[in-house]
Design an enzyme around this catalytic site. Structure first.
Site, short mmCIF file in Angstrom:
data_model
loop_
_atom_site.label_atom_id
_atom_site.label_comp_id
_atom_site.label_asym_id
_atom_site.label_seq_id
_atom_site.Cartn_x
_atom_site.Cartn_y
_atom_site.Cartn_z
N LYS A 1 14.33 36.10 70.99
CA LYS A 1 13.44 36.91 70.16
C LYS A 1 12.28 37.35 71.03
CE LYS A 1 13.40 38.07 65.74
NZ LYS A 1 14.54 38.20 64.83
P1 NAD Z 1 10.00 45.47 58.23
O1 NAD Z 1 8.78 45.50 59.06
O2 NAD Z 1 10.88 46.65 58.20
O3 NAD Z 1 9.64 45.10 56.73
C1 NAD Z 1 8.84 44.01 56.39
C2 NAD Z 1 8.45 44.22 54.94
O4 NAD Z 1 7.72 43.06 54.50
C3 NAD Z 1 7.56 45.42 54.71
O5 NAD Z 1 8.00 46.10 53.56
C4 NAD Z 1 6.21 44.81 54.45
O6 NAD Z 1 5.41 45.61 53.62
C5 NAD Z 1 6.63 43.54 53.76
N1 NAD Z 1 5.57 42.55 53.72
C6 NAD Z 1 4.80 42.09 54.70
N2 NAD Z 1 3.92 41.22 54.22
C7 NAD Z 1 4.17 41.12 52.89
C8 NAD Z 1 3.60 40.39 51.84
N3 NAD Z 1 2.58 39.56 52.04
N4 NAD Z 1 4.12 40.55 50.61
C9 NAD Z 1 5.13 41.37 50.36
N5 NAD Z 1 5.71 42.08 51.32
C10 NAD Z 1 5.22 41.96 52.57
O7 NAD Z 1 10.81 44.16 58.70
P2 NAD Z 1 12.35 43.84 58.46
O8 NAD Z 1 13.09 44.24 59.67
O9 NAD Z 1 12.78 44.31 57.13
O10 NAD Z 1 12.30 42.25 58.48
C11 NAD Z 1 12.00 41.49 57.31
C12 NAD Z 1 12.50 40.06 57.56
O11 NAD Z 1 13.89 40.09 57.78
C13 NAD Z 1 11.90 39.36 58.77
O12 NAD Z 1 11.82 37.98 58.51
C14 NAD Z 1 12.94 39.61 59.85
O13 NAD Z 1 12.86 38.68 60.89
C15 NAD Z 1 14.19 39.47 59.03
N6 NAD Z 1 15.40 40.09 59.59
C16 NAD Z 1 15.42 41.41 59.92
C17 NAD Z 1 16.59 41.95 60.41
C18 NAD Z 1 16.72 43.43 60.73
O14 NAD Z 1 17.84 43.88 60.98
N7 NAD Z 1 15.66 44.21 60.73
C19 NAD Z 1 17.73 41.16 60.60
C20 NAD Z 1 17.67 39.81 60.25
C21 NAD Z 1 16.50 39.29 59.72
#
Ligand code: NAD
Length: 464
Positions: free
Chosen positions: A153
Site C-alpha cells: 500500500k
Molecule cells: P474514495 O475516496 O473514492 O471514497 C471515500 C468515500 O468516503 C467518499 O465518498 C468520502 O466522502 C467518504 N467519507 C470519508 N469520510 C467520511 C465520513 N466521516 N463519513 C461518511 N463518509 C465519509 O475511496 P474508495 O476508493 O471508495 O475507498 C473507500 C474504502 O474502500 C477505503 O477503505 C479503501 O481502502 C477501500 N477499498 C477501495 C478499493 C478501490 O478499488 N477503490 C478497493 C478495496 C477497498
C-alpha cells in the site's frame, strides 16, 4: 439474535429538525493540506498517530489467526512485520507559486506469493502506520482470493479536496518518480484507493513510461480503458461487495436481494458503485452518507438521481426528497444490509451494539475495530470481512495486469463471470472454515489467508 433497539431516526420528529439546524450552522470542513489528525477517522484517531489504531487492529487480527493456526514462531515473526518500507519527502509547486513539501509512503508487507500489489491513498491522515496496516490487509486479501500477488500500500499525506487538478498531477508525477525504485509490472503494482482514481493511475503510468522510453501499462491497474485499463475495473470493488452480499443473504439469512433494504456509508469509488448495483438488484437503499453529509428516505432513495446530483453539486447533502442523516444514525438503521465504504475505525465497541442490520458488508478496509467483533457476533450480525468483501477490486486488477501482459482485452461478460466465480469461491471457503472451526468469519478469512502465505514462505525457504 439481533438486539431490540429504539428507532434512532424519527421521521418528521424533533431529532431531525434539531439535526437540520445543527447541519445548517456547522461550518464546512477547512482544507489543510498536511494536517496530521482527522476527526473522521473514528476510533483510530484517538490512538496516537492517525494510523496507529489501524495498525493495532491489523496486528490483533493477525495474532488471532496465528494463535488459531498455532503458527511457527519464526514464520509468525516474519509475517507480522512489513518486508520493505519507503518514506519520501518531495517538493511540489502550488498554483500560487509557493513550494510545499509532501511526505509519501510505500510499504510492501509480503511478496512470498508474487509481486506486491495495493492502492495509493491521498488523505490528510495518511501516515506510515496506516499504510503498514493497509499493506498487511492486502497480503491477506490477495491470498484469500488466490491471486498471485503479495501485499502493499502507499499514500501521500495531503488533502486532494483542497488542491487543484494541476497540483494533484504535479504531486502524482513527482511521487511516481520517487516510487520508481520499487514499482514496476514485475515488482510492485499500485492501484486507486481513497482520494485517487483512474486519472491518478494514468499520470503514474505516463510518468514511468516517459522515463523508460516506452509504454508500461502494467505498472498500475485501475487505469482508464483508453490506455490499457480493464472492462469492469471501475465498478469491480462495488460489484464484488454486491456479489458477497447476495450470497450471504441467500446462504446465511435465506433472503434474496429484491425487496431487501440497505444503508451505505461512503459515496466514493466503492460506495457509489455498491449503492448503484444494489439499487439495480432491487434493493431499497434508504440511506447514504459521505463526508459532506448524508441523505435518508424511508421509501428508498432515487439512486440514479443522486449520482447525477453528486456529479453536479459535489455533495449528497440537500438532495430533493431526502432528509439529512449522520453516520451514527445510519449505523443504527433497521436495515437488512449495512455497507461500510468510507474509512477505518467506524464501528467500535462503543457503537457496535447499535447495529441492527442483519448483514454488515465491509466495503472499506478495517472499518470495524477488533473490540467490536464479539459484540456484532453475539448480536447475530453476519459480518462479511473486508479482505473478502472488497476483494473484487484486486481480483479485476489482476485481470487487468494479465491483459496488459498479453496485450489482449477481455469482455465485460467474461470479467464479471470470473469475478463472481472467484469471490464466491473465497466466500464459500470462509463460511466453511467458520462452521468447521467454530470461529467468526473474520478469523476464518484470516486463518485461510495466513495459512496460504505461511505455506508459500516455508516452501520458498530462507535466502541465502
Ligand atoms: P474514495 O475516496 O473514492 O471514497 C471515500 C468515500 O468516503 C467518499 O465518498 C468520502 O466522502 C467518504 N467519507 C470519508 N469520510 C467520511 C465520513 N466521516 N463519513 C461518511 N463518509 C465519509 O475511496 P474508495 O476508493 O471508495 O475507498 C473507500 C474504502 O474502500 C477505503 O477503505 C479503501 O481502502 C477501500 N477499498 C477501495 C478499493 C478501490 O478499488 N477503490 C478497493 C478495496 C477497498
Amino acid at each position: 439474535m439481533n438486539k431490540p433497539m429504539t428507532p434512532v431516526l424519527v421521521a418528521g420528529g424533533a431529532t431531525l429538525t434539531e439535526k437540520r439546524r445543527a447541519a445548517a450552522t456547522t461550518p464546512a470542513p477547512v482544507a489543510t493540506p498536511a494536517a496530521p489528525a482527522d476527526p473522521t477517522r473514528g476510533a483510530h484517531a484517538a490512538l496516537g498517530s492517525p494510523g496507529a489504531g489501524a495498525l493495532a487492529a491489523a496486528l490483533a487480527q493477525f495474532d488471532a489467526a496465528a494463535d488459531h493456526l498455532d503458527l511457527d514462531e519464526g514464520v509468525r515473526e516474519t509475517l507480522r512485520a512489513p518486508h520493505r518500507e519507503l518514506t519520501v519527502r518531495f517538493p511540489v509547486r502550488l498554483d500560487d507559486g509557493r513550494v510545499r513539501l509532501f511526505t509519501g509512503y510505500r510499504v510492501q508487507h509480503n511478496v512470498a506469493r508474487g509481486p506486491a500489489k495495493g492502492g495509493l491513498r491521498y488523505h490528510p491522515s495518511t501516515d506510515l502506520d496506516e499504510v503498514r496496516a493497509l499493506a498487511m490487509w492486502m497480503t491477506w486479501k490477495c491470498a484469500l482470493v488466490n491471486v498471485p500477488f503479495g501485499g502493499a500500500k502507499g499514500g501521500v499525506t495531503c488533502d486532494p479536496r483542497s488542491m487543484s487538478p494541476r497540483e494533484i498531477e504535479a504531486l502524482t508525477r513527482r511521487f511516481a518518480t520517487e516510487l520508481e525504485v520499487l514499482i514496476g509490472p514485475d515488482s510492485d503494482i499500485p492501484a486507486p484507493d481513497v482520494g485517487t482514481n483512474a486519472q491518478t493511475m494514468a499520470w503514474i503510468m505516463d510518468t514511468v513510461s516517459m522515463h523508460r522510453g516506452y509504454s508500461v501499462p502494467g505498472v498500475v491497474t485501475g487505469k482508464p480503458m483508453a490506455i490499457g485499463g480493464s472492462n469492469g475495473r471501475a465498478d469491480a470493488t462495488g460489484q464484488g461487495v454486491v456479489y458477497t452480499i447476495e450470497e450471504a443473504a441467500k446462504r446465511r439469512l435465506r433472503i434474496s436481494l429484491p425487496g431487501a433494504t440497505a444503508a451505505v456509508q461512503g459515496y466514493g469509488n466503492v460506495g457509489e458503485a455498491t449503492a448503484r448495483l444494489l439499487h439495480q438488484a432491487g434493493v431499497r437503499v434508504v440511506a447514504i452518507t459521505d463526508i459532506g453529509g448524508g441523505v435518508y428516505r424511508e421509501d428508498g432513495l432515487d439512486v440514479p438521481f443522486l449520482r447525477r446530483f453528486m456529479q453536479e453539486r459535489g455533495t449528497l447533502a440537500g438532495a430533493p426528497g431526502t432528509e439529512p442523516i449522520e453516520n451514527e444514525d445510519l449505523f443504527g438503521l433497521d436495515v437488512d444490509v449495512l455497507v461500510l465504504a468510507a474509512l477505518e475505525g467506524q464501528i467500535t465497541a462503543a457503537n457496535a451494539g447499535r447495529v441492527r442490520a442483519r448483514i454488515l458488508a465491509e466495503g472499506a478496509n478495517g472499518p470495524t475495530t477488533p473490540d467490536a467483533d464479539p459484540i456484532l457476533h453475539e448480536n447475530g450480525v453476519a459480518v462479511i470481512p473486508d479482505i473478502l468483501c472488497n476483494a473484487g477490486g484486486v481480483i479485476v486488477s489482476y485481470y487487468e495486469w494479465v491483459q496488459n501482459r498479453e496485450s489482449l482485452f477481455w469482455t465485460p461478460k467474461l470479467i464479471n463471470g470470473r469475478l463472481r466465480e472467484s469471490i464466491l469461491a473465497a466466500a464459500a471457503a470462509v463460511w466453511e472454515r467458520e462452521d468447521a472451526d467454530g470461529i467468526d468469519p473474520r478469523r476464518a478469512a484470516h486463518a485461510i489467508a495466513v495459512e496460504r502465505v505461511a505455506e508459500a514462505t516455508v516452501l520458498r525457504g530462507l535466502y541465502p
